[in-house]
Design an enzyme around this catalytic site. Structure first.
Site, short mmCIF file in Angstrom:
data_model
loop_
_atom_site.label_atom_id
_atom_site.label_comp_id
_atom_site.label_asym_id
_atom_site.label_seq_id
_atom_site.Cartn_x
_atom_site.Cartn_y
_atom_site.Cartn_z
N LYS A 175 32.46 -13.52 2.11
CA LYS A 175 31.58 -13.51 3.20
C LYS A 175 31.48 -14.71 4.20
O LYS A 175 30.93 -16.10 3.66
CB LYS A 175 29.73 -13.94 2.48
CG LYS A 175 29.02 -12.45 2.28
CD LYS A 175 27.92 -12.26 1.08
CE LYS A 175 28.12 -12.57 -0.64
NZ LYS A 175 26.70 -12.66 -1.08
N THR A 213 16.29 -17.24 6.34
CA THR A 213 17.59 -16.66 5.52
C THR A 213 17.51 -16.95 4.50
O THR A 213 18.91 -16.38 3.39
CB THR A 213 18.95 -17.19 5.87
OG1 THR A 213 18.93 -18.67 5.12
CG2 THR A 213 19.76 -17.43 7.81
N GLY A 215 17.36 -15.49 0.29
CA GLY A 215 17.87 -14.33 -0.10
C GLY A 215 18.56 -13.40 0.44
O GLY A 215 18.78 -12.24 -0.24
N THR A 216 19.69 -13.77 1.19
CA THR A 216 20.31 -13.27 2.03
C THR A 216 21.08 -12.12 0.89
O THR A 216 21.57 -11.33 1.48
CB THR A 216 20.57 -13.71 3.13
OG1 THR A 216 21.63 -15.25 2.49
CG2 THR A 216 20.48 -14.06 4.40
N GLY A 217 21.92 -13.22 0.32
CA GLY A 217 23.46 -12.75 -0.53
C GLY A 217 22.35 -11.84 -2.01
O GLY A 217 23.82 -10.23 -1.70
N CYS A 218 21.91 -12.10 -2.36
CA CYS A 218 20.52 -11.08 -2.74
C CYS A 218 20.80 -9.50 -2.10
O CYS A 218 20.64 -8.67 -3.38
CB CYS A 218 19.49 -11.76 -3.48
SG CYS A 218 19.56 -13.34 -4.00
O1 PXL Z 1 20.71 -17.61 -3.65
C1 PXL Z 1 20.72 -16.89 -4.34
C2 PXL Z 1 19.88 -16.54 -5.91
C3 PXL Z 1 19.64 -16.10 -6.56
N1 PXL Z 1 19.01 -15.64 -7.32
C4 PXL Z 1 17.43 -16.52 -7.44
C5 PXL Z 1 17.92 -17.39 -6.72
C6 PXL Z 1 18.94 -17.17 -5.62
C7 PXL Z 1 18.03 -18.62 -4.56
O2 PXL Z 1 17.23 -19.34 -4.49
O3 PXL Z 1 16.63 -18.27 -6.43
C8 PXL Z 1 16.54 -16.60 -9.13
#
Ligand code: PXL
Length: 270
Positions: A175, A213, A215-218
């Site tokens: 990414k 932004t 939580g974008t990756g999750c």
């Molecule tokens: O950014 C990834 C991420 C994954 N999992 C949890 C998070 C975060 C970011 O804050 O809190 C639980």
């Protein structure tokens, strides 16, 4: 109505509701899946940052996985925050003989730059989880952490993609985004998808100008898992998930202090 495909997220909880398990279950639901979860760690967190982490014993993480795998026909899974070496090793042992696609988001830092993967867990992630992945979805810092190489310029990024593929995942989505020069082309933001034996493909989306932004990756990795579980192939799942995330960014808002999350409900609102 048919029965939605069961999708599993193995990740951390974000009390702020925008990332981790909470993001994953929303994305999975909106994209037509039935979401199940294995919670690896609890984070005490809001839009300003992470103030604490509490992880269950690895055996209890495994108990959750066993309950889901024996009770549901899991069609696809993703991993997010895996936190520690013992948790990673326990999960890897049970996931070895899985019969569904796995998306691995090698999460190491929260958006507020709080470390959510312990230092001694990096080797376990690389050696035990990456070979089980059908798709690995690192951002640039995560790709650099896993390879020890720089992905700042385009040539470096291509070398990093090769090296990551050598670690065993079926495909890698690196990414780019605004953080690196190769991730910006006018108003487009670029990710590279690499499949073994093929030149990396640039997959772009229009830039969305927002600070919300979290939580974008999750969200992206959960969306890809939901689409793979619905029967789409890898390229289709990745490109549809990118388009979904783009919609979520466009409709994002800040519900409290600090950075807001993406709006997982976007497709239902437009
Ligand atoms: O950014 C990834 C991420 C994954 N999992 C949890 C998070 C975060 C970011 O804050 O809190 C639980």
């Amino acid at each position: 109505m048919g029965i939605p495909p069961t999708i599993l997220t193995i990740a951390g909880s974000d009390s702020g509701g925008g990332a981790g398990i909470q993001a994953d279950l929303k994305a999975i639901a909106v994209l037509g899946g039935f979401g199940t979860s294995v919670i690896t760690a609890l984070t005490a967190q809001n839009g300003l940052g992470v103030s604490g982490i509490h992880a269950p014993e690895p055996n209890f993480v495994l108990a959750q996985l066993e309950a889901v795998l024996t009770g549901f026909p899991v069609k696809a899974a993703k991993t997010g925050m895996l936190f520690s070496q013992p948790i990673i090793s326990a999960l890897a042992e049970r996931l070895k003989d899985k019969d569904f696609p796995l998306v691995v988001d090698p999460v190491s830092m929260s958006q507020s730059r709080h470390q959510i993967l312990q230092d001694d867990a990096v080797d376990a992630l690389r050696e035990e989880i990456l070979p089980l992945a059908d798709l690995l979805t690192p951002n640039v810092p995560e790709a650099e952490l896993l390879t020890g190489l720089s992905a700042e310029d385009r040539d470096g990024a291509f070398v990093v993609l090769e090296k990551l593929l050598d670690m065993g995942p079926g495909a890698v989505l690196l990414k780019g985004g605004h953080a690196v020069s190769w991730g910006r082309q006018g108003d487009e933001r670029i990710d590279f998808l690499a499949l073994p034996g093929q030149a990396p493909q640039a997959l772009s989306q229009p830039h969305v100008d927002t600070d919300n932004t979290h939580g974008t990756g999750c969200t992206l990795s959960a969306a890809i898992a939901a689409l793979l579980g619905a029967g789409h192939d890898m390229i289709e799942s990745v490109t549809r998930a990118q388009a979904y995330l783009n919609q979520c960014l466009r409709m994002s808002y800040a519900p409290g202090k600090g950075f807001g999350p993406v709006n997982h409900m976007a497709p239902l609102l437009s």
